[in-house]
Write a protein that holds these residues in place. Structure first.
Motif, mmCIF file in Angstrom:
data_model
loop_
_atom_site.group_PDB
_atom_site.id
_atom_site.type_symbol
_atom_site.label_atom_id
_atom_site.label_comp_id
_atom_site.label_asym_id
_atom_site.label_seq_id
_atom_site.Cartn_x
_atom_site.Cartn_y
_atom_site.Cartn_z
ATOM 1 N N UNK A 136 -6.306 -4.268 8.069
ATOM 2 C CA UNK A 136 -6.426 -3.095 8.957
ATOM 3 C C UNK A 136 -5.793 -3.378 10.310
ATOM 4 N N UNK A 137 -5.977 -4.596 10.783
ATOM 5 C CA UNK A 137 -5.355 -4.951 12.055
ATOM 6 C C UNK A 137 -3.833 -4.937 11.943
ATOM 7 N N UNK A 138 -3.325 -5.207 10.742
ATOM 8 C CA UNK A 138 -1.886 -5.201 10.528
ATOM 9 C C UNK A 138 -1.326 -3.785 10.413
ATOM 10 N N UNK A 139 -2.202 -2.776 10.269
ATOM 11 C CA UNK A 139 -1.718 -1.406 10.237
ATOM 12 C C UNK A 139 -2.020 -0.649 8.970
ATOM 13 N N UNK A 140 -2.791 -1.258 8.018
ATOM 14 C CA UNK A 140 -3.150 -0.536 6.805
ATOM 15 C C UNK A 140 -4.272 0.452 7.119
ATOM 16 N N UNK A 141 -4.052 1.715 6.784
ATOM 17 C CA UNK A 141 -5.076 2.721 7.048
ATOM 18 C C UNK A 141 -6.225 2.614 6.057
ATOM 19 N N UNK A 142 -5.945 2.222 4.820
ATOM 20 C CA UNK A 142 -6.984 2.084 3.785
ATOM 21 C C UNK A 142 -6.795 0.752 3.072
ATOM 22 N N UNK A 143 -7.898 0.082 2.862
ATOM 23 C CA UNK A 143 -7.891 -1.187 2.125
ATOM 24 C C UNK A 143 -8.953 -1.060 1.037
ATOM 25 N N UNK A 144 -8.528 -1.121 -0.211
ATOM 26 C CA UNK A 144 -9.474 -0.867 -1.292
ATOM 27 C C UNK A 144 -9.076 -1.686 -2.510
ATOM 28 N N UNK A 145 -10.088 -2.040 -3.289
ATOM 29 C CA UNK A 145 -9.837 -2.762 -4.536
ATOM 30 C C UNK A 145 -9.471 -1.780 -5.619
ATOM 31 N N UNK A 146 -8.625 -2.221 -6.551
ATOM 32 C CA UNK A 146 -8.135 -1.332 -7.600
ATOM 33 C C UNK A 146 -9.269 -0.791 -8.456
ATOM 34 N N UNK A 147 -10.302 -1.619 -8.698
ATOM 35 C CA UNK A 147 -11.393 -1.127 -9.538
ATOM 36 C C UNK A 147 -12.249 -0.094 -8.837
ATOM 37 N N UNK A 148 -12.061 0.113 -7.535
ATOM 38 C CA UNK A 148 -12.810 1.120 -6.790
ATOM 39 C C UNK A 148 -12.008 2.413 -6.615
ATOM 40 N N UNK A 149 -10.715 2.416 -6.971
ATOM 41 C CA UNK A 149 -9.856 3.579 -6.728
ATOM 42 C C UNK A 149 -9.121 3.953 -8.012
#
Length: 517
Positions: free
Chosen positions: A109-122
């Motif tokens: 997130x600090x690098x600029x990713x708006x969403x960080x999620x695991x594949x099994x959750x999305x």
């Protein structure tokens, strides 16, 4: 730490909006190669609003970038990839193949990713909703930016207009305190907005509309006259007034100078008229005596005059006296006409009979010049309501001019008729020497005679005849028009308004002629 079911993932909630724009999604891995699972790609392919890029190394044109993090790949690779983005509007999603620790998520997130999620959750469907939600946000943001750009451009135009206008503009609040001034107002008031803001602005008394005030100090030369207009407005949400100021000092000074010049001219004209009236009275008295006694002596009322040569002298005295008396009368009439004190004594009379009388009076002069003088009354002679003496004087002046500038054996016609609209008119037409069309305006000027080779030799007069004709016609709300060509003669037409015609059942069609041929 793995993001569990129900925890905040940073993904938009709710269904994807139906008006989402077409958006390009780049699926890349942290190693810059396409590594996404097929279900995700298949779901994006089935969406009419989403276009995806394949295994590409560049993602600068994509609106949404999904970075697939395979197990064991370095977080630093993903951070490097995110830092390469060229536009802050781009949306980065980190989709990890395996669990993501809290520390790794914070780093992403600090690098600029708006969403960080695991594949099994999305799921693929959830990813599609994320992409469509982002597309909708892009539409709204773009529309807002377009509207803001338009507002900024309009504000810039208005600001330039206010800054460049020559009129001073002052905005005051409900308590007459200055809130804004434009550059012209700063120049006019001698201070800038920083100094003027908050000061009281005194308006002149009045009910609105155009008001007048003076600014400056000292004597009259240091004061300026200002015209101002006031209108109600709202300034920053509060009631106020906009005052437009215009420096009219120069215009007012010119108006005063013009008024003084007008009054001076009127006074001079009045003095001139009074002088001419007095002089005409003083000159008429001895002239009447000279003319009267010369008439008496020529009639030899008290016996014959010897020697006979005295008869010639007496005739010259009589002729010169009458000419001088006529000139004095013309001068007085012209002066009265110019000053607006010449009266119109209206009467009802036959215009045709007046023309015949004028022809009879001018017949001796026509005979002397060997000119044929003719009166023509066409159709029904109009009965008119006008000043008989002045209408007859117009005819006599025009006939006299026509005879004067017509060669021997020429012809002068006095014609009376009505226009199609019923307006009565009369014309004096000659076969004389004529004049150039551009000389016609000068012919109507007082004391001016149009000169050519013939007039320099034969013309005698004061140059008042046509000037008086024009003013007498205008006194009757009529007009006189000249048309002429050198060697072809001149046509002078006097037209009176229809309102001066009196309906009459009498009709006549006659032609009378007299003179020498």
């Amino acid at each position: 730490m793995t993001v569990k079911q129900g925890q905040t993932t940073g993904l938009p909630e709710g269904n994807a909006p139906q008006n989402a724009m077409r958006v390009t999604v780049a699926f890349v891995g942290a190693d810059r190669r396409m590594t996404a699972a097929r279900p995700y790609l298949d779901m994006l392919d089935r969406s009419p609003r989403i276009e995806r890029t394949g295994a590409v190394s560049r993602h600068a044109e994509a609106s949404v970038v999904v970075v697939w993090l395979r197990a064991g790949q370095s977080i630093e690779q993903a951070r490097t990839l995110a830092n390469e983005r060229v536009s802050p509007e781009r949306y980065f999603i980190a989709l990890a193949e395996g669990p993501i620790s809290a520390q790794a998520g914070d780093a992403l997130r600090e690098a600029g990713f708006a969403s960080v999620v695991a594949a099994d959750e999305l799921s693929p469907v959830a990813l599609r909703e994320v992409v469509l939600a982002r597309a909708d946000m892009l539409v709204r943001t773009g529309a807002l930016e377009t509207e803001m750009a338009g507002l900024r451009a309009a504000h810039s135009r208005l600001e330039r207009l206010i800054s460049d206008t020559a009129d001073a503009i002052v905005v005051i609040d409900d308590e007459a305190r200055i809130r804004f001034v434009n550059p012209a107002a700063e120049t006019l008031l001698g201070e800038d907005l920083v100094v003027l803001a908050g000061q009281q602005f005194s308006l002149p008394a009045g009910d609105g509309g155009l008001l007048e005030m003076e600014i400056g100090s000292g004597d009259a030369s240091g004061k300026r006259t200002i015209e101002c207009r006031v209108c109600e407005t709202r300034w920053e949400g509060e009631p106020g007034r906009v005052i437009t100021l215009r420096d009219v000092t120069r215009r007012k000074r010119q108006e005063r100078e013009l008024l003084i010049a007008k009054q001076t001219a009127e006074q001079s004209n009045a003095l001139k008229t009074q002088f001419l009236a007095n002089m005409s009275h003083e000159l008429r008295t001895p002239l009447n005596s000279i003319i009267g006694f010369s008439d008496l002596m020529l009639a030899e009322a008290f016996g014959p005059i010897r020697p006979a040569r005295y008869h010639t002298y007496l005739s010259d005295i009589q002729s010169g006296g009458k000419r001088l008396l006529s000139l004095i009368n013309d001068l007085l009439d012209l002066s009265k006409a110019e000053s607006g004190v010449l009266d119109v004594r209206e009467d009802r009379f036959d215009l045709g009979e007046t023309a015949q009388r004028a022809v009879s009076l001018m017949t001796p002069e026509a005979v002397a010049h060997e000119v044929q003088l003719v009166a023509v009354i066409e159709g029904e002679a109009p009965q008119i309501r006008a000043d008989r003496g002045k209408i007859e004087q117009i005819m006599l002046n025009l006939i006299s001019n026509a005879i004067k500038f017509t060669n021997p054996h020429g012809e002068v016609i006095v014609k009376v008729d009505c226009r199609r609209d019923g307006a009565p008119r009369f014309a004096v037409i000659d076969t004389g020497i004529g004049m150039q069309p551009h000389e016609i305006p000068r012919a109507f000027a007082a004391f001016v005679q149009v000169e050519n080779a013939m007039t320099r030799e034969t013309a005698v007069g004061s140059g008042l005849g046509l000037a008086l004709c024009k003013r007498f016609a205008e006194l009757h709300e009529g007009m006189i028009k000249l048309s002429s060509q050198p060697g072809e003669g001149t046509r002078a037409v006097v037209t009176l308004p229809v309102s001066r015609r009196i309906e009459s059942g009498e009709t006549r069609s006659r032609r009378s002629a007299s003179g020498g041929g």
